[in-house]
Scaffold this active site. Structure first.
Site, PDB file in Angstrom:
ATOM      1  N   ALA A  92       0.742  -1.127   0.053  1.00 37.80           N
ATOM      2  CA  ALA A  92      -0.058   0.186  -0.073  1.00 37.80           C
ATOM      3  C   ALA A  92       0.770   1.220  -0.216  1.00 37.80           C
ATOM      4  CB  ALA A  92      -1.022   0.196   1.104  1.00 37.80           C
ATOM      5  N   CYS A 148       3.681   7.037  11.403  1.00 39.39           N
ATOM      6  CA  CYS A 148       2.746   7.764  10.875  1.00 39.39           C
ATOM      7  C   CYS A 148       1.790   8.623  11.544  1.00 39.39           C
ATOM      8  CB  CYS A 148       1.847   6.831   9.774  1.00 39.39           C
ATOM      9  SG  CYS A 148       1.170   5.486  10.641  1.00 39.39           S
ATOM     10  N   GLY A 191      -2.799   1.197   7.774  1.00 41.62           N
ATOM     11  CA  GLY A 191      -1.540   1.221   8.452  1.00 41.62           C
ATOM     12  C   GLY A 191      -0.899   0.046   8.705  1.00 41.62           C
ATOM     13  N   LYS A 233       6.617   3.997  20.151  1.00 38.30           N
ATOM     14  CA  LYS A 233       7.369   4.834  18.929  1.00 38.30           C
ATOM     15  C   LYS A 233       6.835   6.384  19.059  1.00 38.30           C
ATOM     16  CE  LYS A 233       6.632   0.759  15.472  1.00 38.30           C
ATOM     17  NZ  LYS A 233       5.962   0.378  14.578  1.00 38.30           N
ATOM     18  N   HIS A 290      -5.673   8.549   9.747  1.00 37.95           N
ATOM     19  CA  HIS A 290      -5.594   8.574  11.183  1.00 37.95           C
ATOM     20  C   HIS A 290      -6.164   9.579  11.891  1.00 37.95           C
ATOM     21  CE1 HIS A 290      -3.310   5.155  10.681  1.00 37.95           C
ATOM     22  NE2 HIS A 290      -2.115   5.170  11.097  1.00 37.95           N
ATOM     23  N   ASN A 327      -2.840   8.380   6.625  1.00 34.12           N
ATOM     24  CA  ASN A 327      -1.516   7.741   7.060  1.00 34.12           C
ATOM     25  C   ASN A 327      -0.703   7.386   5.824  1.00 34.12           C
ATOM     26  OD1 ASN A 327      -3.802   6.166   7.059  1.00 34.12           O
ATOM     27  ND2 ASN A 327      -2.441   4.619   7.318  1.00 34.12           N
TER      28      ASN A 327
END
Length: 340
Positions: A15, A132, A163, A216, A244, A319
């Site tokens: 993607a 992202c 995602g 993260k 998102h 995202n």
């Protein structure tokens, strides 16, 4: 004639990889040769993007010699194995996985925030693209941090299935159809049903009870923007295909009114698009504003009634675009403008 560059996209069938190709074409990036790379099983596959057909080549047998920029988005294991192989051939790697993000000598870049650090790629030949959810949050809050200094961020994310990749997109689609047809719902990508559900887990759990996706956001915020900022994240997967959303709550060193914050965010150079009206629908949503957009949208800006110097906002972005492909291409544009 202006210079053109040889570009390789690793993970071209995924993607993000396909969106990288699309953004390169949309922005008329000065391409000499474009190499689409994926696993052996995808060799010879045809991909059509913006009415142009491309052939996929096997990464295993590809020689990076002559490639100026290699865009990696095929998973950490692939980056671990092949990224340094690319740099040995003098390719500059822009890596969209998490594998290199936390290495001290590898710059982790959001162009709107720390583009001045790109030049340090010369130490390793690699530039890391952040997560992202981190990218869109930092773009949205950077203007506020510049004005008032952020002490603490409390953020809840509502993250689209894209995602996770094409398999997750297909799983949501299949589950919705199964639900409508009154058939058994099968969950293979996620630990629980994602259709018509909300899953408070993204990535694996760590010893402190947070998931890796949550950590993260902590690690990357400190590395990219300010190591003094404390971050308390909860990341959630929702049944949305693309885009998102984040509820962001800031604790600032000094008070700022909602009106002043809106003025800062609506400034031409803020990096965000403000959509904030106190009426039904007067805010950005994933399926509306950011469906085909590279921008970061902010709405619901208001003072936190529970915190003396608090400010709340709603942040939405695509995202796959800004959170991955577009940010990588922005980095590539800065490379050819200033460094190569």
């Amino acid at each position: 004639m202006s210079k053109k560059y040889n570009i390789a996209v690793v993970g071209a069938t995924g993607a993000v990889g396909q969106m990288m190709i699309q953004v390169l074409l949309e922005k008329n990036f000065p391409i000499n040769n474009l190499y689409l790379l994926a696993s052996n099983k995808s060799e010879g596959k045809k991909i059509n993007i913006l009415d142009q057909e491309f052939t996929v080549h096997a990464l295993d047998s590809f020689n990076f010699n002559g490639v100026d920029i290699a865009l990696f988005s095929a998973g950490s294991d692939v980056s671990k194995k092949y990224a340094k192989e690319a740099t040995k051939n003098n390719s500059i790697v822009i890596d969209n996985t998490s594998f290199f993000r936390y290495e001290k000598d590898i710059p982790l870049i959001v162009p709107e925030i720390n583009s001045d650090q790109i030049g340090s790629y010369k130490l390793s030949g690699i530039i890391a693209n952040p997560n992202c959810s981190t990218i869109q949050m930092l773009v949205a809050i950077k203007p506020i941090h510049d004005a008032c200094n952020i002490k603490r961020i409390n953020v809840c994310t509502y993250q689209a299935v894209s995602g996770t990749g094409n398999n997750a997109i297909q799983e949501l689609n299949d589950q919705v159809n199964a639900y409508v047809d009154n058939k058994d719902i099968v969950s293979e990508v996620y630990p629980k049903q994602i259709a018509f559900n909300v899953i408070p887990q993204i990535d694996n759990f760590m010893e402190n009870g947070y998931t890796k996706e949550e950590m993260k956001m902590v690690w990357e915020t400190k590395k990219i923007m300010d190591e003094k900022i404390e971050v308390n994240p909860t990341t959630v997967r929702v049944p949305v295909f693309y885009g998102h959303s984040e509820a962001v709550h800031l604790e600032l060193e000094q008070k700022i009114s909602a009106d002043d914050a809106k003025k800062i965010l609506s400034a031409k150079n803020s990096g965000v698009i403000l959509v904030d009206e106190h009426k039904d629908g007067g805010y950005p949503c994933a399926a509306n504003e950011c469906e085909n957009s590279n921008d970061v949208f902010v709405g619901r800006v208001r003072e936190d009634i529970s915190c003396k110097n608090g400010l709340n906002m709603w942040v939405v972005s695509n995202n796959i675009r800004k959170g991955a492909a577009y940010n990588s291409i922005q980095i590539a544009e800065l490379l050819i403008k200033k460094y190569i």
